[in-house]
Scaffold this motif. Structure first.
Motif, mmCIF file in Angstrom:
data_model
loop_
_atom_site.group_PDB
_atom_site.id
_atom_site.type_symbol
_atom_site.label_atom_id
_atom_site.label_comp_id
_atom_site.label_asym_id
_atom_site.label_seq_id
_atom_site.Cartn_x
_atom_site.Cartn_y
_atom_site.Cartn_z
ATOM 1 N N ARG A 101 0.824 -1.211 0.000
ATOM 2 C CA ARG A 101 0.000 0.000 0.000
ATOM 3 C C ARG A 101 0.859 1.262 0.000
ATOM 4 N NH1 ARG A 101 -4.728 1.605 4.364
ATOM 5 N NH2 ARG A 101 -5.301 3.586 3.392
ATOM 6 N N THR A 102 1.925 1.251 0.829
ATOM 7 C CA THR A 102 2.795 2.424 0.909
ATOM 8 C C THR A 102 3.495 2.689 -0.416
ATOM 9 O OG1 THR A 102 3.166 1.998 3.261
ATOM 10 C CG2 THR A 102 4.732 3.458 2.154
ATOM 11 N N LEU A 103 4.071 1.657 -1.004
ATOM 12 C CA LEU A 103 4.748 1.835 -2.291
ATOM 13 C C LEU A 103 3.753 2.163 -3.399
ATOM 14 C CD1 LEU A 103 7.369 -1.062 -2.108
ATOM 15 C CD2 LEU A 103 7.766 1.372 -1.747
ATOM 16 N N GLY A 104 2.538 1.635 -3.291
ATOM 17 C CA GLY A 104 1.522 1.911 -4.301
ATOM 18 C C GLY A 104 1.214 3.391 -4.415
ATOM 19 N N VAL A 105 1.110 4.057 -3.266
ATOM 20 C CA VAL A 105 0.791 5.488 -3.280
ATOM 21 C C VAL A 105 2.058 6.338 -3.402
ATOM 22 C CG1 VAL A 105 -0.234 7.398 -1.979
ATOM 23 C CG2 VAL A 105 -1.304 5.132 -1.926
ATOM 24 N N ASN A 106 3.006 6.117 -2.487
ATOM 25 C CA ASN A 106 4.165 7.016 -2.381
ATOM 26 C C ASN A 106 5.134 6.893 -3.549
ATOM 27 O OD1 ASN A 106 2.988 7.576 0.061
ATOM 28 N ND2 ASN A 106 4.703 6.918 1.313
ATOM 29 N N LEU A 107 5.321 5.689 -4.058
ATOM 30 C CA LEU A 107 6.233 5.497 -5.187
ATOM 31 C C LEU A 107 5.489 5.422 -6.508
ATOM 32 C CD1 LEU A 107 8.834 4.969 -6.657
ATOM 33 C CD2 LEU A 107 8.735 2.573 -5.891
ATOM 34 N N TRP A 108 4.561 4.458 -6.625
ATOM 35 C CA TRP A 108 3.884 4.291 -7.903
ATOM 36 C C TRP A 108 3.048 5.507 -8.275
ATOM 37 C CZ3 TRP A 108 5.007 1.419 -11.815
ATOM 38 C CH2 TRP A 108 5.755 0.259 -11.602
ATOM 39 N N GLY A 109 2.560 6.231 -7.277
ATOM 40 C CA GLY A 109 1.843 7.464 -7.583
ATOM 41 C C GLY A 109 2.723 8.448 -8.320
ATOM 42 N N VAL A 110 3.982 8.568 -7.883
ATOM 43 C CA VAL A 110 4.923 9.480 -8.546
ATOM 44 C C VAL A 110 5.364 8.906 -9.892
ATOM 45 C CG1 VAL A 110 7.114 10.696 -8.329
ATOM 46 C CG2 VAL A 110 5.680 10.353 -6.305
ATOM 47 N N VAL A 111 5.555 7.591 -9.955
ATOM 48 C CA VAL A 111 5.887 6.959 -11.239
ATOM 49 C C VAL A 111 4.779 7.218 -12.256
ATOM 50 C CG1 VAL A 111 6.268 4.768 -12.428
ATOM 51 C CG2 VAL A 111 7.358 5.187 -10.214
ATOM 52 N N HIS A 112 3.537 6.973 -11.833
ATOM 53 C CA HIS A 112 2.418 7.197 -12.755
ATOM 54 C C HIS A 112 2.333 8.657 -13.182
ATOM 55 C CE1 HIS A 112 0.303 3.427 -10.903
ATOM 56 N NE2 HIS A 112 1.088 3.105 -11.898
ATOM 57 N N GLY A 113 2.467 9.572 -12.211
ATOM 58 C CA GLY A 113 2.407 10.987 -12.556
ATOM 59 C C GLY A 113 3.505 11.395 -13.515
ATOM 60 N N SER A 114 4.696 10.869 -13.302
ATOM 61 C CA SER A 114 5.814 11.193 -14.188
ATOM 62 C C SER A 114 5.618 10.569 -15.567
ATOM 63 C CB SER A 114 7.129 10.705 -13.568
ATOM 64 O OG SER A 114 7.348 11.316 -12.318
ATOM 65 N N HIS A 115 5.188 9.317 -15.597
ATOM 66 C CA HIS A 115 4.991 8.612 -16.861
ATOM 67 C C HIS A 115 3.959 9.329 -17.740
ATOM 68 C CE1 HIS A 115 4.898 5.150 -19.578
ATOM 69 N NE2 HIS A 115 3.575 5.222 -19.540
#
Length: 259
Positions: A101-115
């Motif tokens: 859950r933490t990586l889903g929001v904190n990391l993947w959220g930024v990955v998705h936004g950047s992508h």
């Protein structure tokens, strides 16, 4: 602007509206985003409130389409701010569900936004992206493994983006605050003892979200990559680089002193 429904995200959104007039406010809590927009409009600005779970790439794509339609052009400044807190357990005892859950929001959220958004900025050759990390990205405090890792990855992603966009007029910034007076510790991923300690430290050393947003936007406008808006964050940054072994030993001592 993600995570705009409260805390640092709300402060960013209001300050952006004051500076630029219009801002898209996205949050998984759509009611919170609408409240932020109401405050922006009361100040004379304009905002669009959208519900968005940044851990879901489809929702981030939909956010980008709605933002472009409302603005009339692709966004020129993207702020990846959405995040959740987690902590209280040592590695090996932290539930794997908390990690996901933490990586889903904190990391993947930024990955998705950047992508989704960076190709627009790259094509335009100008604009900016601000990723909100934390001093946890380099401080590596005990019992915060999932949070530390997620924020360290945001720091590395931001450094990568800065290198890849070098030679353009796209400014990349990563914000690494320490304690900010928000509700980030008020969730089920932080055990009661850790939440109580975090709340106490916020009261003693924390600054307002408005302080962080203003400092971060000013530094971004000056082209800064690393934004450490508080003195204690800058001291930690230097201490770890000047005396890494001593820093780790001190962090270990502090970790063993926790209940």
């Amino acid at each position: 602007m993600t995570g705009a429904g409260s805390g640092i995200g709300r402060a960013f959104a209001r300050e952006l509206a004051r500076r630029h007039g219009r801002v898209v406010c996205a949050d998984v809590d759509e009611a919170g985003a609408k409240d932020t927009v109401a405050r922006i409009e009361a100040d004379g600005g304009r905002g669009l409130a959208l519900g968005c779970d940044v851990a879901d790439k489809r929702q981030v794509w939909e956010l980008s389409e709605a933002a472009e339609h409302w603005l009339g052009h692709p966004p020129t400044l993207v702020v990846n701010n959405a995040g959740i807190g987690t902590g209280g357990h040592v590695l090996g005892e932290t539930p794997l569900s908390d990690w996901h859950r933490t990586l889903g929001v904190n990391l993947w959220g930024v990955v998705h936004g950047s992508h989704v958004f960076v190709p627009w900025l790259r094509a335009a050759g100008s604009g900016g992206i601000i990723n909100v990390a934390s001093a946890a990205s380099f401080a590596a405090a005990p019992r915060m493994g999932a949070y530390n890792v997620s924020k360290a990855a945001v720091l590395a992603l931001s450094e990568t983006l800065a290198a890849e966009l070098d030679g353009t007029d796209v400014v990349v910034s990563v914000v690494c605050p320490t304690f900010v007076k928000t509700s980030i510790a008020d969730n089920e991923l932080i055990d009661s003892a850790a939440a109580e300690l975090a709340a106490r430290l916020m009261r003693i050393t924390g600054v307002s979200p408005e302080f962080i947003a203003t400092r971060a936007l000013d530094a971004h406008d000056r082209g800064k990559l690393y934004i450490l808006p508080q003195r204690d964050a800058r001291l930690l940054w230097r201490f770890k680089r000047w005396a890494p072994r001593s820093y780790t030993r001190l962090a270990g001592l502090l970790g063993r002193s926790l209940p």
